[in-house]
Structure formats: C-alpha cells, structure tokens
Scaffold this motif. Structure first.
Motif, PDB file in Angstrom:
ATOM      1  N   VAL A  20    -159.290 -37.920  94.253  1.00 42.50           N
ATOM      2  CA  VAL A  20    -158.452 -37.657  95.596  1.00 42.50           C
ATOM      3  C   VAL A  20    -157.297 -36.847  95.083  1.00 42.50           C
ATOM      4  O   VAL A  20    -156.991 -35.825  95.797  1.00 42.50           O
ATOM      5  CB  VAL A  20    -158.076 -38.786  96.333  1.00 42.50           C
ATOM      6  CG1 VAL A  20    -157.181 -38.589  97.435  1.00 42.50           C
ATOM      7  CG2 VAL A  20    -159.362 -39.607  96.820  1.00 42.50           C
ATOM      8  N   THR A  21    -156.497 -37.300  93.996  1.00 43.64           N
ATOM      9  CA  THR A  21    -155.386 -36.586  93.772  1.00 43.64           C
ATOM     10  C   THR A  21    -155.603 -35.234  93.134  1.00 43.64           C
ATOM     11  O   THR A  21    -154.871 -34.342  93.577  1.00 43.64           O
ATOM     12  CB  THR A  21    -154.346 -37.604  92.757  1.00 43.64           C
ATOM     13  OG1 THR A  21    -154.629 -38.972  93.143  1.00 43.64           O
ATOM     14  CG2 THR A  21    -153.295 -37.367  92.668  1.00 43.64           C
ATOM     15  N   SER A 228    -153.935 -37.536  99.942  1.00 34.86           N
ATOM     16  CA  SER A 228    -153.614 -37.485  98.507  1.00 34.86           C
ATOM     17  C   SER A 228    -152.416 -37.827  98.311  1.00 34.86           C
ATOM     18  O   SER A 228    -151.417 -37.499  98.855  1.00 34.86           O
ATOM     19  CB  SER A 228    -154.092 -36.021  97.936  1.00 34.86           C
ATOM     20  OG  SER A 228    -153.702 -36.135  96.552  1.00 34.86           O
TER      21      SER A 228
END
Ligand SMILES: Nc1ncnc2c1ncn2[C@@H]1O[C@H](COP(=O)(O)OP(=O)(O)OP(=O)(O)O)[C@@H](O)[C@H]1O
Ligand SMILES: [Mg+2]
Length: 263
Positions: A20-21, A228
């Motif tokens: 996600v990040t 995020s």
C-alpha cells in the motif's frame, strides 16, 4: 511494466503495508499502479474497502477460467487510488483444485502480460504460505521484496523464504532478484537491534536493503482510513522510509536495464 512481488512465508511482517505504501508513493510520482491481492484473507482488498465476500470480479476468476481477461476484473479504489485486482476467500481452495496439475504456475504471469500498456507498476501482495498463489506471484515477478520483521522468530521465516527463492531460481533462465526489507524496527528495544544485527551479518550486499522501516503507529491509522501513509502523513517516519525504499528499488531496476543494454 514492472512487476514487484511482496512476499514472505511469515505472517504479519508488513507485506500488505509495504504494498500500500509503495503504491502510494508510486502514484505520487505519476506512475500508473495496479495492485493484485493474492491472499485469501483479502487484507489488501479490505484495506481499500472492497468487500471480498461480495466481489464478483477477483483474481480467482483468472484461475477458474483461463479465458478470463484481467482487464475485465479491475476494480477502482476510492480517491483516485490504484487499480485493484481483488482477492476472495475462495482463493484458499485453489491449491486443492489445481495443485497437482502441470502448467499452473504461469497463469498470473500470462494474465498480466496484456496489461503492459495500461500500467507502469504492478505490486503483488502474497499470502504468508507457499502454495500455488505464491508460486504464480514469483513466476510473474521482475523483483521480489521480502519484508522481514526485526525480531528473532521472523528470521526463521526469512530462511524459509530464501530457500523458496533458491528453488524458484533453479527453474528460471534469469535470476530473480530479491531485496530483504527490515520492518517494524524499534530502535529502543534490544530485540529489534539484535535482529537487525543478525540480519546484517547473515545477508549482505545487494540482497539486504540498507535502510529500515521503523515502527510507526500511523500505519494503523492509515489502514483505518483506507489510505496509504504516503497520503495521510507523507512526512511521517514510516512514510519517509518507504519513499527511500522506493527510490532504491527504482534505481535497482534502472541499473539492471542499463546492464542489459551494455550486455
Ligand atoms: N512499520 C510498522 N509499524 C507499526 N505497525 C506496522 C508496521 N508495518 C505494519 N504494521 C501493522 O502490523 C500489522 C500487520 O501488517 P501487514 O498486514 O502489513 O502484514 P502482512 O505481512 O501483510 O500480514 P499477513 O501475513 O497477515 O498478510 C498491521 O496491523 C499493520 O498496520
Ligand atoms: Mg498481508
């Protein structure tokens, strides 16, 4: 289109968080990003508030009917987030259904190939178990990112994962590169420091990332909001660590491309 697989045979080490990040930062750079959730637990799918139980379009369809086009299965995510190929719990039945048949390891790779013009980066989120889904994710990968919690027991899980990578490499014409990423590092604890030292003494050179992802409670906050951390708190320590990781991953891809041209 570059495909990065995020995998570790140990659970809860930060795989989904990494997907996600990194995706958030890639999008911030203007890259077109696709996320593929290969975990029957569907954490990545729920992260973006997609209902795994109800998903009529999911990665499962690719395995169920080989004629399915991945392009028909893509789901949008809120707020111009990345495109998503969702997971459903039925993915857990694939090993039983397909396990012993030949040629099942390349289904995902073949299904993603036609999307090359549509996306710059694809991130594959793996379940913490070695099965047909992880095998497909490794076969499709240009690079593997292996988040590893900086804790003694997690190092055992890492050994299993590196053995799996060795096995996969025996059947590939080009070596599949991987990068071990120390996560949830808490510099105040002895256990974390000790595990990081152990990692650095066992894995050197290009296979271990020189940085660490620190413990940062804001990751949980970001997951609660379905964002995020790069969006929620770009200046947080956790988000900054992933930005550095992304730069290093992009540089590795770039250098390898150069080497191929020279060769
Ligand atoms: N650097 C971090 N600092 C603090 N919490 C973190 C960090 N990374 C992940 N977490 C939290 O730890 C939990 C597990 O992380 P995550 O879901 O990313 O792991 P995973 O490897 O994908 O797990 P699974 O194997 O179950 O899929 C989540 O609640 C997440 O918010
Ligand atoms: Mg996960």
């Amino acid at each position: 289109m570059k495909i990065w697989t995020v995998a570790n045979q140990k659970g809860g080490v930060g795989k989904t968080t990494a997907v996600v990040t990194l995706a958030g930062w890639l999008q911030a750079r203007g890259h077109r990003v696709l996320l593929v959730d290969l975990d029957p637990q569907a954490s990545l799918t729920s992260y973006f508030s997609q209902d795994a139980e109800a998903a009529s379009r999911s990665v499962y369809n690719l395995f169920d009917d080989r004629r399915t086009r991945a392009a028909d299965l893509l789901l949008p995510t809120a707020g111009d987030g990345p495109a998503l190929l969702a997971a459903v719990p039925a993915l857990a039945t694939l090993d039983r259904q397909l396990g012993s048949q030949k040629g099942q390891g390349l289904i995902l790779r073949q299904a993603l190939a036609p999307l090359a013009g549509q996306f710059d980066n694809v991130l594959l989120d793996c379940p913490p178990t070695l099965g047909i889904l992880m095998i497909n994710a490794l076969a499709a990968a240009d690079r593997v990112v292996v988040p590893t919690q900086t804790e003694h027991l997690a190092l055992k899980g890492l050994e299993r994962m590196t053995r799996t990578l060795e096995m996969v490499n025996r059947s590939r014409p080009h070596r599949l590169q991987h990068l071990i990423v120390p996560t949830m590092f808490d510099r105040r604890t002895r256990a974390s420091n000790h595990a990081l030292e152990e990692l650095r003494s066992r894995y050197q050179g290009t296979e271990l990332w020189s940085g660490v992802v620190p413990v940062d409670t804001r990751f949980r906050e970001a997951s609660e909001q379905g964002k995020s951390l790069s969006q929620l708190a770009p200046g947080s320590r956790g988000a900054e660590a992933f930005l550095r990781l992304l730069d290093d991953l992009l540089a590795l891809d770039h250098n390898e491309a150069d080497q191929r041209v020279v060769a």
